[in-house]
Design an enzyme around this catalytic site. Structure first.
Site, short mmCIF file in Angstrom:
data_model
loop_
_atom_site.label_atom_id
_atom_site.label_comp_id
_atom_site.label_asym_id
_atom_site.label_seq_id
_atom_site.Cartn_x
_atom_site.Cartn_y
_atom_site.Cartn_z
N ARG A 17 0.82 -1.22 0.00
CA ARG A 17 0.00 0.00 0.00
C ARG A 17 0.86 1.27 0.00
NH1 ARG A 17 -3.73 -0.44 4.98
NH2 ARG A 17 -1.93 -1.54 5.82
N LYS A 117 -20.10 4.02 -7.75
CA LYS A 117 -19.44 2.74 -8.01
C LYS A 117 -19.17 2.53 -9.51
CE LYS A 117 -19.54 1.59 -3.68
NZ LYS A 117 -20.35 0.52 -3.12
N ILE A 437 -23.56 7.19 11.61
CA ILE A 437 -23.77 5.95 10.86
C ILE A 437 -23.13 4.75 11.55
CG2 ILE A 437 -23.47 4.85 8.60
CD1 ILE A 437 -25.49 7.20 8.78
N GLY A 438 -22.17 4.97 12.44
CA GLY A 438 -21.63 3.82 13.16
C GLY A 438 -20.23 4.03 13.70
N ARG A 521 -8.07 4.92 -0.04
CA ARG A 521 -8.86 3.98 0.75
C ARG A 521 -8.71 2.57 0.18
NH1 ARG A 521 -11.00 1.65 5.10
NH2 ARG A 521 -13.15 0.98 4.88
N CYS A 522 -8.18 1.66 1.01
CA CYS A 522 -7.99 0.27 0.61
C CYS A 522 -8.78 -0.64 1.54
CB CYS A 522 -6.52 -0.12 0.67
SG CYS A 522 -5.45 0.91 -0.37
N ASP A 605 -26.27 -2.52 8.12
CA ASP A 605 -25.81 -1.79 6.94
C ASP A 605 -25.89 -2.64 5.68
OD1 ASP A 605 -25.20 0.47 8.41
OD2 ASP A 605 -23.11 -0.06 8.70
N CYS A 649 -24.68 3.76 0.98
CA CYS A 649 -23.85 4.92 0.67
C CYS A 649 -23.34 4.88 -0.76
CB CYS A 649 -22.66 5.02 1.63
SG CYS A 649 -21.56 3.61 1.63
N HIS A 700 -16.33 11.73 3.16
CA HIS A 700 -15.20 11.35 2.31
C HIS A 700 -14.33 12.55 1.95
CE1 HIS A 700 -17.79 7.82 1.90
NE2 HIS A 700 -16.68 7.18 1.68
#
Length: 762
Positions: A17, A117, A437-438, A521-522, A605, A649, A700
């Protein structure tokens, strides 16, 4: 008769990474632009070396954030809000991607581009923005620089571009204009780029048009004809038209007659179309077949592939190319890095480097005969057979439980109105209730504690104490902020899917199986290798501890069965619906345990519900049937007084809103801030029956939204949905943000809710 080998794209993040960490250092101001670009050059060099042996390797597939955003900048399609800002071109690029770049302050940030997406994958792209006045102007510097580097390293280069029609299809018009009207202005820029590549000595250019596996109306089909008639006029360059992720079906004849020199077909998903394509393709055209799965991690059955591919090779001879089915962006880099993965299961797997080895083995068998690679074929056959016969894969008790599923498992005792009244009496929430959201920020201290616990440096009791301290901190912060429904913050969770998979039988995990989700983001998808069951409760202890610290309602936080499935590397030896039903029964047991422990609000979720949709609408009904059924099995084994939430989301779901309503969650939270509440257009024509929380805080982006901005967004929502059914919440979990951003943003959110409550009084 030599078959040509190539690759459509390679993972860009690095085996360790490296790209992620370089990006984040640059954004924080801890490194320079030169250092970031140097890391990019180093990664590209390494990745080309790892693809050595291919007849053609991709160039231009490397990106500092997203390949769609790369193309927008190549085409000069920059949003007006970033034009004329200070800094390098890469700074403006990051501003569009995430709202700011290195050195930008809160007052110099901009609105980040919308993110969604990439087809039916878990990769996110930045949506191109169009208007009637959009004009395109070529900036080929990024691609030409990468090509020059490849040439210096003697790489046999094949530049990769997203095709012009797919690019328009992926974008959004920000006014009432028609996207396809921009095609005539776009095509000359593509032709100019192709001619620049030809001038650099490029022979082949891969041009991706994955929309060819979707349902296209006549206007979009004609756009493809128009586009490739224009592109065919570019001099001295050959085009390999790449399709992937599905079958061509009604677009097959169209794809075969476009004036290109080669066509790539995803032979994992469209194996039965190979003969039809061969029959229709011009006798001078190359056919590239994706014979190794670029989206999953199981070894290819090489002998089975050769059994159907050898006659194809005999027919096409040197016109046959072979490759993975799609870019290897969607799988981890190298299985050889794994040191702790179960040895038996590891023998069943292939990551990106191993998939290219499979391509080389298949090519060797075709070019020199199977005997030339017999040892590799024998080892592959042994692994494939071992997996099929392993008792670790099959659990008769789980299969029996799935066979007993009936409609009653998906039904609540009362309808929504009856449940809502009971929940209101129990929870005593104000108008416009606030929640998150959590997850809360995963600090360096949390990650260090988790790492030390996994390595044995920290014992279980000490780890538990540290996590409880983090939970207590989250509760204290929520009390101070004045939120209405709390969460425990998920300090103990590495990932919303991995955390559950680690505790479910039938899953295993890699150490270094990272895959890019977006930007830096991975994620490390779990590997679903066998029948799934839940040996013990997974979240109850953490949730009940958190509830003991406050009188406010505490949400139990779970990941739903469809999302766990869609964000895993799934089995390819049984229908996805069967695996999803197994997951539904496992998570249902957890829901019931939470309720028995006194947790009266439970969020399940389903962030990935939509991305599992088949790419053709004609196939949606069956997927949605078992996906919604799986959620209902999970959620509906509780009393009416228990409030069930779900979350989705960064997915377009206007066209499946009826099925989402059919999930019958008491409350749904969704992303709406980046799209300026555009997703709520669905409610103009559909009377959504239950509560909804349209996200007002784009998590984000590091930008801190203001109170007025949130009030404005919620007032837009109240024009479509009755105020008494609206919640106020962020778009998604806060795991990736820092406390310095989160506290003021949530304070503004709570203040916005108080303002909105004044609206209801007025």
């Amino acid at each position: 008769m030599t078959v040509t080998t190539h690759n459509l794209g390679y993972p860009r993040i690095g085996a360790k990474r490296e790209l992620k960490f370089s990006l984040e250092d640059y954004w924080k101001g801890n490194s320079t632009l030169a250092a970031l670009e140097g890391q990019g050059a180093e990664l590209r060099q390494r990745h080309w070396q790892e693809q050595s042996g291919l007849a053609l390797a991709p160039v231009g597939d490397f990106s500092f954030y997203d390949q769609v955003l790369d193309l927008s900048f190549t085409l000069g399609n920059l949003p007006q809000r970033v034009r004329g800002l200070e800094g390098a071109a890469l700074d403006n690029y990051f501003r569009v991607a995430r709202g700011r770049s290195a050195g930008d302050s809160d007052c110099s940030c901009v609105h980040a581009g919308e993110m969604t997406k990439w087809f039916d994958t878990n990769y996110h792209y930045i949506v191109p923005e169009f208007s009637a006045g959009t004009q395109f102007k070529l900036d080929s510097s990024r691609l030409l620089q990468q090509l020059a580097q490849a040439r210096q390293l003697n790489v046999k280069a094949k530049p990769v571009l997203i095709g012009p029609v797919t690019y328009l299809w992926l974008g959004k018009a920000k006014d009432d204009s028609y996207k396809l009207a921009l095609l005539q202005g776009l095509l000359p820029v593509y032709v100019q780029l192709l001619e620049e590549l030809a001038a650099q000595g490029v022979e082949w250019v891969q041009i991706d048009e994955p929309i060819l596996v979707t349902e296209l109306d006549s206007a979009w089909q004609q756009a493809l004809v128009t586009a490739y008639d224009a592109l065919s006029k570019a001099n001295n360059v050959k085009l390999l038209l790449a399709t992937y992720f599905g079958k061509l079906q009604d677009n097959l004849a169209l794809a075969c007659r476009l004036p290109v020199q080669g066509l790539h077909l995803d032979a994992i998903n469209a194996r039965e179309e190979v003969a039809q394509v061969i029959a229709r393709l011009p006798a001078t055209s190359v056919l590239s077949l994706g014979v190794v799965n670029g989206r999953n991690i199981w070894k290819t059955d090489l002998n089975a592939v050769l059994a159907w591919l050898e006659p194809v090779h005999a027919s096409l001879q040197s016109r046959l190319w072979i490759a993975p089915s799609c870019s290897l962006l969607h799988v981890p880099v190298d299985l050889a890095s794994e040191q702790k993965l179960d040895a038996e299961i590891q023998s069943w797997l292939a990551f990106a480097r191993q998939k290219l080895d499979e391509v080389h083995t298949i090519a060797g068998a075709l070019n020199q005969g199977r005997a030339s690679v017999q040892a590799a074929l024998d080892a592959n056959q042994a692994a494939v057979q071992a997996r099929r016969q392993s008792p670790r894969v099959h659990n008769p008790a789980v299969k029996a439980a799935v066979a007993r599923i009936d409609a009653s498992l998906g039904q609540r005792a009362g309808g929504y109105a009856e449940r809502a009244a009971k929940q209101a009496a129990l929870l005593q929430l104000p108008a416009y209730p606030t929640t998150t959201i959590g997850s809360f920020p995963q600090t360096a201290e949390i990650r260090q504690a988790r790492s030390q616990f996994r390595s044995g440096q920290l014992d279980e009791a000490s780890y538990k104490k540290l996590m409880q301290a983090e939970i207590a901190h989250c509760v204290q912060e929520q009390e101070a902020l004045g939120l209405d429904v709390f969460v425990h913050g998920e300090a103990e969770r590495n990932d919303m899917v991995e955390y559950f998979g680690e505790q479910l039988d039938g899953y295993t995990f890699s150490q270094f199986g990272w895959v890019q989700s977006y930007g830096s983001r991975c994620v490390k998808p779990p590997i679903l290798f066998g029948d799934i069951s839940r040996p013990r409760a997974m979240t109850v202890e953490w949730s009940t501890y958190a509830q003991s610290l406050t009188n406010k309602p505490m949400k139990g936080m779970l990941t739903g069965p469809v999302t766990i499935l869609n964000w895993s590397f799934v089995r390819d030896d049984q229908p996805r619906s069967v695996s999803c039903h197994q997951l539904a029964l496992a998570i249902r047991a957890e829901v019931q345990d939470l309720e028995r422990a006194g947790i009266r609000v439970i969020q399940i979720d389903e962030a990935a519900l939509r991305e599992g949709l088949p790419l053709r609408k004609s196939q949606w009904a069956e997927y949605l049937r078992w996906a919604v059924e799986s959620f209902r099995i999970t959620a509906n084994g509780v009393a009416d007084e228990t409030q069930i939430h779900t979350h989705m989301c960064y997915s377009e779901f206007n066209d499946i809103i009826a099925q989402i309503a059919g999930m019958d969650a008491d409350v749904i939270t969704i992303e709406t801030s980046r799209s300026d509440m555009e997703l709520l257009d669905a409610f103009d024509d559909f009377n959504y029956p239950n509560d909804i929380g349209p996200g007002v805080y784009d998590i984000h982006s590091p930008n801190i939204p203001g109170q007025e901005q949130m009030v404005k967004l919620m007032r837009k929502a109240a024009e479509r949905i009755p105020a008494q059914r609206l919640w106020v919440n962020p778009d998604c979990g806060l795991k990736t943000r820092g406390w310095k951003e989160v506290i003021p943003a949530l304070a503004n959110m709570v203040a916005a809710a108080k303002t909105l409550r004044g609206d209801t009084v007025a």
